[in-house]
Design an enzyme around this catalytic site. Sequence first.
Site, PDB file in Angstrom:
ATOM      1  N   LYS A 162      16.842  63.816 -36.815  1.00  0.00           N
ATOM      2  CA  LYS A 162      17.613  62.692 -36.739  1.00  0.00           C
ATOM      3  C   LYS A 162      17.893  61.720 -35.632  1.00  0.00           C
ATOM      4  O   LYS A 162      17.656  60.745 -35.242  1.00  0.00           O
ATOM      5  CB  LYS A 162      18.976  62.730 -37.524  1.00  0.00           C
ATOM      6  CG  LYS A 162      19.232  63.311 -38.940  1.00  0.00           C
ATOM      7  CD  LYS A 162      20.208  63.439 -39.587  1.00  0.00           C
ATOM      8  CE  LYS A 162      21.248  64.242 -38.798  1.00  0.00           C
ATOM      9  NZ  LYS A 162      20.869  65.876 -38.890  1.00  0.00           N
ATOM     10  N   ARG A 172      28.144  62.412 -43.842  1.00  0.00           N
ATOM     11  CA  ARG A 172      27.751  63.756 -44.504  1.00  0.00           C
ATOM     12  C   ARG A 172      28.413  64.140 -45.382  1.00  0.00           C
ATOM     13  O   ARG A 172      28.124  65.499 -46.161  1.00  0.00           O
ATOM     14  CB  ARG A 172      28.251  64.689 -43.148  1.00  0.00           C
ATOM     15  CG  ARG A 172      26.971  65.159 -42.144  1.00  0.00           C
ATOM     16  CD  ARG A 172      27.495  65.755 -41.123  1.00  0.00           C
ATOM     17  NE  ARG A 172      26.717  66.736 -40.343  1.00  0.00           N
ATOM     18  CZ  ARG A 172      26.243  66.519 -39.336  1.00  0.00           C
ATOM     19  NH1 ARG A 172      26.343  65.223 -38.762  1.00  0.00           N
ATOM     20  NH2 ARG A 172      25.596  67.384 -38.472  1.00  0.00           N
ATOM     21  N   ARG A 184      16.157  74.294 -29.045  1.00  0.00           N
ATOM     22  CA  ARG A 184      16.548  72.849 -28.601  1.00  0.00           C
ATOM     23  C   ARG A 184      17.437  73.355 -27.151  1.00  0.00           C
ATOM     24  O   ARG A 184      18.236  74.113 -26.886  1.00  0.00           O
ATOM     25  CB  ARG A 184      17.354  72.258 -29.588  1.00  0.00           C
ATOM     26  CG  ARG A 184      18.241  70.899 -29.249  1.00  0.00           C
ATOM     27  CD  ARG A 184      18.446  70.031 -30.257  1.00  0.00           C
ATOM     28  NE  ARG A 184      19.597  70.655 -30.912  1.00  0.00           N
ATOM     29  CZ  ARG A 184      20.035  69.861 -31.967  1.00  0.00           C
ATOM     30  NH1 ARG A 184      19.533  68.725 -32.331  1.00  0.00           N
ATOM     31  NH2 ARG A 184      20.986  70.402 -32.477  1.00  0.00           N
ATOM     32  N   ARG A 225      23.213  73.800 -27.009  1.00  0.00           N
ATOM     33  CA  ARG A 225      24.354  73.450 -27.729  1.00  0.00           C
ATOM     34  C   ARG A 225      25.023  74.982 -28.310  1.00  0.00           C
ATOM     35  O   ARG A 225      24.301  75.670 -28.696  1.00  0.00           O
ATOM     36  CB  ARG A 225      23.791  72.582 -28.775  1.00  0.00           C
ATOM     37  CG  ARG A 225      24.088  71.049 -28.513  1.00  0.00           C
ATOM     38  CD  ARG A 225      23.742  70.398 -29.400  1.00  0.00           C
ATOM     39  NE  ARG A 225      24.195  70.306 -30.799  1.00  0.00           N
ATOM     40  CZ  ARG A 225      24.065  69.643 -31.806  1.00  0.00           C
ATOM     41  NH1 ARG A 225      23.488  68.519 -31.589  1.00  0.00           N
ATOM     42  NH2 ARG A 225      24.797  69.842 -32.866  1.00  0.00           N
ATOM     43  N   ARG A 279      25.387  75.834 -40.893  1.00  0.00           N
ATOM     44  CA  ARG A 279      25.302  74.359 -40.996  1.00  0.00           C
ATOM     45  C   ARG A 279      24.421  74.120 -41.988  1.00  0.00           C
ATOM     46  O   ARG A 279      24.608  72.994 -42.730  1.00  0.00           O
ATOM     47  CB  ARG A 279      24.775  73.754 -39.381  1.00  0.00           C
ATOM     48  CG  ARG A 279      25.847  73.963 -38.359  1.00  0.00           C
ATOM     49  CD  ARG A 279      25.343  74.167 -36.891  1.00  0.00           C
ATOM     50  NE  ARG A 279      24.541  72.654 -36.797  1.00  0.00           N
ATOM     51  CZ  ARG A 279      23.537  72.621 -35.741  1.00  0.00           C
ATOM     52  NH1 ARG A 279      23.306  73.715 -35.024  1.00  0.00           N
ATOM     53  NH2 ARG A 279      23.128  71.544 -35.443  1.00  0.00           N
TER      54      ARG A 279
HETATM   55  P1  AMP Z   1      25.341  66.774 -35.147  1.00  0.00           P
HETATM   56  O1  AMP Z   1      25.283  66.564 -33.539  1.00  0.00           O
HETATM   57  O2  AMP Z   1      25.132  65.573 -36.051  1.00  0.00           O
HETATM   58  O3  AMP Z   1      24.356  68.120 -35.554  1.00  0.00           O
HETATM   59  O4  AMP Z   1      26.818  67.216 -35.469  1.00  0.00           O
HETATM   60  C1  AMP Z   1      27.460  68.441 -34.826  1.00  0.00           C
HETATM   61  C2  AMP Z   1      28.610  68.850 -35.447  1.00  0.00           C
HETATM   62  O5  AMP Z   1      29.547  67.817 -35.114  1.00  0.00           O
HETATM   63  C3  AMP Z   1      28.539  69.171 -36.928  1.00  0.00           C
HETATM   64  O6  AMP Z   1      28.187  70.393 -37.290  1.00  0.00           O
HETATM   65  C4  AMP Z   1      30.049  68.967 -37.407  1.00  0.00           C
HETATM   66  O7  AMP Z   1      30.741  70.094 -37.016  1.00  0.00           O
HETATM   67  C5  AMP Z   1      30.458  67.869 -36.457  1.00  0.00           C
HETATM   68  N1  AMP Z   1      30.121  66.438 -37.289  1.00  0.00           N
HETATM   69  C6  AMP Z   1      29.109  65.440 -36.844  1.00  0.00           C
HETATM   70  N2  AMP Z   1      29.152  64.427 -37.610  1.00  0.00           N
HETATM   71  C7  AMP Z   1      29.933  64.962 -38.483  1.00  0.00           C
HETATM   72  C8  AMP Z   1      30.472  63.974 -40.215  1.00  0.00           C
HETATM   73  N3  AMP Z   1      29.686  62.923 -39.996  1.00  0.00           N
HETATM   74  N4  AMP Z   1      31.311  64.713 -40.524  1.00  0.00           N
HETATM   75  C9  AMP Z   1      31.958  65.920 -40.216  1.00  0.00           C
HETATM   76  N5  AMP Z   1      31.565  66.524 -39.191  1.00  0.00           N
HETATM   77  C10 AMP Z   1      30.531  65.940 -38.415  1.00  0.00           C
END
Ligand code: AMP
Length: 218
Positions: free
Chosen positions: A13, A88, A127, A160, A171
């Site tokens: 993404k 999400r 990553r 990360r 996740r």
């Molecule tokens: P990402 O960078 O999109 O993989 O997000 C990393 C982490 O941030 C996720 O595993 C969630 O803990 C939190 N997070 C990011 N976007 C959301 C969302 N739209 N709703 C809830 N938690 C989020």
Amino acid sequence: MNLIILGAPGAGKGTLSDLLIKELKIPKISTGDMLRKEVKENSPLGIRAKEIMATGALVSDEIINELLKNKIKQSECKNGFILDGFPRTINQAEELEKIMKELSFKLDLVINLVVSEELIIKRLTNRRVCRKCGANFNLFSAPSKEKDTCDLCAGVLYQRADDNETTIRNRLQVYMKDTQPLINYYGKKGLLRDLAAEKGISDMAEKFNKIMIENKNM
Ligand code: AMP
């Protein structure tokens, strides 16, 4: 143009949206990046989010919806945006619909990145991200020229906290339970387009452009 990029963690993404920022000249809204910024700044929200993110669970809809609402209302988003990592949950999707209606914005398409679980785990455990500019690298598919150093700004690369195998599996489970229902949700609205994202970035760009051509009248 207003787009959602949907997909499991590690589906690409961020990679696709970074490409589209340049191609479509519209900003990306990444709720993950926004949260990581809060964590880095040690803000009250960041302190709360840090623990949740480390387990791979989702931050509450209430917090995320508020973050999104504030961002989308900014003038930089008035000509369109790419949503990366939001919505999400069905609740977030419904809230998005409400906000967009209020602002008279239209959702054009939802691109669903399709990747096997095996490749996702391989991608995420390898990553590396630049601490300074946020650029993404991958030890196996897109390594930096110099070890642990960003090709773009010479910043230090790090892994990360949530890119370890235990958290990744969590996740993925969260994704299947809370996020996957969005495929049906947007499918029913006629907005969903699948994009097989197992190959490299240029293949993804090519497939995206094909989708755009096929849907130019939407
Ligand atoms: P990402 O960078 O999109 O993989 O997000 C990393 C982490 O941030 C996720 O595993 C969630 O803990 C939190 N997070 C990011 N976007 C959301 C969302 N739209 N709703 C809830 N938690 C989020």
